[in-house]
Design an enzyme around this catalytic site. Structure first.
Site, PDB file in Angstrom:
ATOM      1  N   GLY A  10      25.149  85.317  25.563  1.00  9.25           N
ATOM      2  CA  GLY A  10      25.462  85.486  24.142  1.00  9.25           C
ATOM      3  C   GLY A  10      26.299  84.339  23.606  1.00  9.25           C
ATOM      4  CB  ILE A  12      31.805  85.055  22.957  1.00 11.75           C
ATOM      5  CG1 ILE A  12      32.099  85.110  21.455  1.00 11.75           C
ATOM      6  CG2 ILE A  12      33.098  84.908  23.756  1.00 11.75           C
ATOM      7  CD1 ILE A  12      32.804  86.370  20.986  1.00 11.75           C
ATOM      8  CB  SER A  34      19.102  93.102  23.583  1.00 11.40           C
ATOM      9  OG  SER A  34      20.506  93.092  23.683  1.00 11.40           O
ATOM     10  CB  SER A 125      37.260  93.468  18.598  1.00 13.48           C
ATOM     11  OG  SER A 125      37.302  93.172  17.226  1.00 13.48           O
ATOM     12  CE1 TYR A 151      31.906  95.233  18.407  1.00 10.38           C
ATOM     13  CE2 TYR A 151      33.502  95.128  16.624  1.00 10.38           C
ATOM     14  CZ  TYR A 151      32.960  94.598  17.769  1.00 10.38           C
ATOM     15  OH  TYR A 151      33.486  93.451  18.300  1.00 10.38           O
ATOM     16  CE  LYS A 155      33.788  94.969  21.612  1.00 10.67           C
ATOM     17  NZ  LYS A 155      33.246  94.372  22.852  1.00 10.67           N
ATOM     18  CE1 TYR A 179      37.440  87.788  23.472  1.00  7.63           C
ATOM     19  CE2 TYR A 179      35.344  88.335  22.450  1.00  7.63           C
ATOM     20  CZ  TYR A 179      36.088  88.040  23.581  1.00  7.63           C
ATOM     21  OH  TYR A 179      35.459  87.977  24.787  1.00  7.63           O
ATOM     22  CG  ASN A 201      30.062  88.146  11.530  1.00  7.52           C
ATOM     23  OD1 ASN A 201      29.308  88.340  12.476  1.00  7.52           O
ATOM     24  ND2 ASN A 201      30.990  88.998  11.175  1.00  7.52           N
ATOM     25  NE  ARG A 292      31.949  92.926   5.019  1.00  6.82           N
ATOM     26  CZ  ARG A 292      31.797  91.953   5.917  1.00  6.82           C
ATOM     27  NH1 ARG A 292      30.599  91.416   6.116  1.00  6.82           N
ATOM     28  NH2 ARG A 292      32.825  91.485   6.585  1.00  6.82           N
TER      29      ARG A 292
HETATM   30  N1  UFG Z   1      32.746  87.736   3.711  1.00  5.23           N
HETATM   31  C1  UFG Z   1      32.252  87.391   2.455  1.00  5.23           C
HETATM   32  N2  UFG Z   1      30.910  87.199   2.324  1.00  5.23           N
HETATM   33  C2  UFG Z   1      30.039  87.339   3.369  1.00  5.23           C
HETATM   34  C3  UFG Z   1      30.552  87.701   4.645  1.00  5.23           C
HETATM   35  C4  UFG Z   1      31.908  87.897   4.769  1.00  5.23           C
HETATM   36  O1  UFG Z   1      33.013  87.245   1.501  1.00  5.23           O
HETATM   37  O2  UFG Z   1      28.820  87.173   3.178  1.00  5.23           O
HETATM   38  C5  UFG Z   1      34.207  87.892   3.886  1.00  5.23           C
HETATM   39  C6  UFG Z   1      34.639  89.265   4.319  1.00  5.23           C
HETATM   40  O3  UFG Z   1      34.825  90.112   3.220  1.00  5.23           O
HETATM   41  C7  UFG Z   1      35.927  88.933   5.070  1.00  5.23           C
HETATM   42  C8  UFG Z   1      35.656  87.570   5.681  1.00  5.23           C
HETATM   43  O4  UFG Z   1      34.600  87.021   4.918  1.00  5.23           O
HETATM   44  O5  UFG Z   1      37.001  88.800   4.161  1.00  5.23           O
HETATM   45  C9  UFG Z   1      35.222  87.606   7.138  1.00  5.23           C
HETATM   46  O6  UFG Z   1      34.124  88.504   7.294  1.00  5.23           O
HETATM   47  P1  UFG Z   1      33.250  88.531   8.634  1.00  5.23           P
HETATM   48  O7  UFG Z   1      32.131  89.493   8.412  1.00  5.23           O
HETATM   49  O8  UFG Z   1      32.903  87.154   9.050  1.00  5.23           O
HETATM   50  O9  UFG Z   1      34.269  89.059   9.727  1.00  5.23           O
HETATM   51  P2  UFG Z   1      35.121  90.421   9.779  1.00  5.23           P
HETATM   52  O10 UFG Z   1      36.557  90.021   9.688  1.00  5.23           O
HETATM   53  O11 UFG Z   1      34.627  91.429   8.838  1.00  5.23           O
HETATM   54  O12 UFG Z   1      34.753  90.984  11.226  1.00  5.23           O
HETATM   55  C10 UFG Z   1      34.817  90.184  12.370  1.00  5.23           C
HETATM   56  C11 UFG Z   1      33.724  90.588  13.339  1.00  5.23           C
HETATM   57  C12 UFG Z   1      33.994  91.906  13.942  1.00  5.23           C
HETATM   58  C13 UFG Z   1      35.360  91.981  14.476  1.00  5.23           C
HETATM   59  C14 UFG Z   1      36.372  91.559  13.471  1.00  5.23           C
HETATM   60  C15 UFG Z   1      37.738  91.478  14.095  1.00  5.23           C
HETATM   61  O13 UFG Z   1      32.484  90.642  12.671  1.00  5.23           O
HETATM   62  O14 UFG Z   1      33.086  92.103  15.003  1.00  5.23           O
HETATM   63  O15 UFG Z   1      36.064  90.289  12.951  1.00  5.23           O
HETATM   64  O16 UFG Z   1      38.724  91.351  13.137  1.00  5.23           O
HETATM   65  F1  UFG Z   1      35.623  93.235  14.879  1.00  5.23           F
END
Ligand code: UFG
Length: 339
Positions: A10, A12, A34, A125, A151, A155, A179, A201, A292
């Site tokens: 994967g 990481i 997968s 996480s 999810y 963890k 993480y 993400n 979101r």
């Molecule tokens: N964001 C946007 N637009 C997008 C996607 C994200 O504005 O299209 C914003 C989100 O609102 C957030 C930031 O970007 O403020 C980061 O969002 P991510 O989806 O990249 O990451 P998250 O912090 O939501 O979640 C990630 C991992 C999880 C993990 C978590 C740990 O996806 O698996 O960090 O804090 F659990």
């Protein structure tokens, strides 16, 4: 050490395989492929010059895993990254998430006990902290507050299972690594994140917009109580994250420890987009969209414990991460499938 890396193909996992090999360890991988491809392992071998024995199987297949471990005995330690990781999908398919993530961990602990493997480093996480009460988050910050999705709950449950196993077995050396937000790619451009479909993400999404595959970034909320109104996260370069696993493995002592792996530096959504524009030389259109569901305004690490006890700290910046992600993106527009 000879290290069994679950989920080693994967995003990481492949970076962790490289870091382990470069630190002088032997690596074996079990991965069901997968969410990834055997091409990732081939590229790890190309970068490191090492041969990486790889079993394509589900970790819950205890007979296959046992045979693999015996074939490569003695295995000294396990770095456990195998699992499902899409937050939204976990809300839609909770039973599958508990089954795969918890089931995988239990199967692995059983095989470790039966085969005399006494060291485990687990990929947890920062999501286990839920909605932070105070920032930055230390390892003593409360966990499990408002955990919004299955999810994150898997963890937290796995951390507890591993902690209980360590309490019961004085020989077990167990570490959970929490993480923060992994980003970036290997500087060679050969290894990177390969999300299927439209990414969830931020950095993968921004990168798709930069390359022209998606029209614009939706900024999820601009009215948070943060300096520019957008969400703050602690984006850690995946190569720094990978070296944290090596440090944890090498320093692990009997008992159970938890470490945050983050930079300690909060970065906003708009700052990340600006950094990606600098790295790519492209304009990245964006529009403000509603918040979101399930997102917190801000989360970032206090990484002092890992610095103090593991002698580990991050070296790379958000600009490094954007540059390396962009190299990977432009060299592999279709991910590993284009190889
Ligand atoms: N964001 C946007 N637009 C997008 C996607 C994200 O504005 O299209 C914003 C989100 O609102 C957030 C930031 O970007 O403020 C980061 O969002 P991510 O989806 O990249 O990451 P998250 O912090 O939501 O979640 C990630 C991992 C999880 C993990 C978590 C740990 O996806 O698996 O960090 O804090 F659990």
């Amino acid at each position: 050490m000879r290290v069994l890396l679950t989920g080693g193909a994967g995003y990481i996992g492949a970076h962790t395989a490289i870091a382990l090999i470069e630190a002088g360890h032997d690596v074996l991988i079990i991965d069901d492929m997968s969410g990834t491809s055997v091409e990732a392992v081939r590229r790890v071998e190309r970068i490191t010059g090492a041969t990486v024995p790889t079993l394509v199987a589900d970790v819950r297949d205890v007979d296959a895993l046992t045979a693999f471990v015996r074939e490569h005995a003695p295995v000294d330690a396990v770095v456990h990254l195998a699992g499902l990781k899409a937050v939204g999908e976990s809300v839609a398919e909770p039973v599958r998430y508990y089954d795969v993530n918890v089931g995988t961990s239990i199967a692995l602990l059983k095989v470790m006990a039966a085969e005399g493997i006494h060291t485990i480093v687990f990929s947890s996480s920062a999501t286990v902290y839920g909605t932070p009460e105070a920032l930055p988050l230390t390892e003593d910050s409360p966990t499990g507050i408002d955990l919004a999705n299955p999810y994150g709950k898997t963890k937290r449950i796995i951390e507890e299972i591993i902690s209980d196993a360590a309490a019961a077995d004085p020989q077990l050396r167990a570490v959970s690594l929490r993480y923060f937000n992994p980003v970036g790619a290997h500087p060679s451009g050969l290894i990177g994140e390969d999300p299927h479909g439209i990414p969830n993400n931020l950095m993968p999404f921004v990168s798709r917009v930069a390359i022209g595959a998606l029209p614009e970034v939706a900024v999820f909320g601009s009215d948070y109580d943060t300096p520019d109104g957008t969400g703050l996260r602690d984006y850690i370069h995946v190569s720094d994250l990978a070296s944290g696993h090596v440090a944890a493995l090498e320093q692990a002592s009997p008992g159970y420890e938890v470490y945050n792996l983050g930079t300690g530096e909060p970065v906003s959504v708009l700052e990340l987009i600006a950094a990606f524009e600098r790295a790519s030389g492209r304009d990245i259109p964006r529009r403000v969209a509603p918040r979101r569901p399930g997102d917190v305004a801000a989360t970032y690490a206090d990484p002092a414990k890992a610095q103090r006890e593991l002698g580990w700290s991050t070296r790379l910046t958000i600009d490094d991460a954007c540059r390396d992600y962009w190299t990977w993106q432009t060299q592999n527009p279709n991910g590993y499938a284009g190889a």
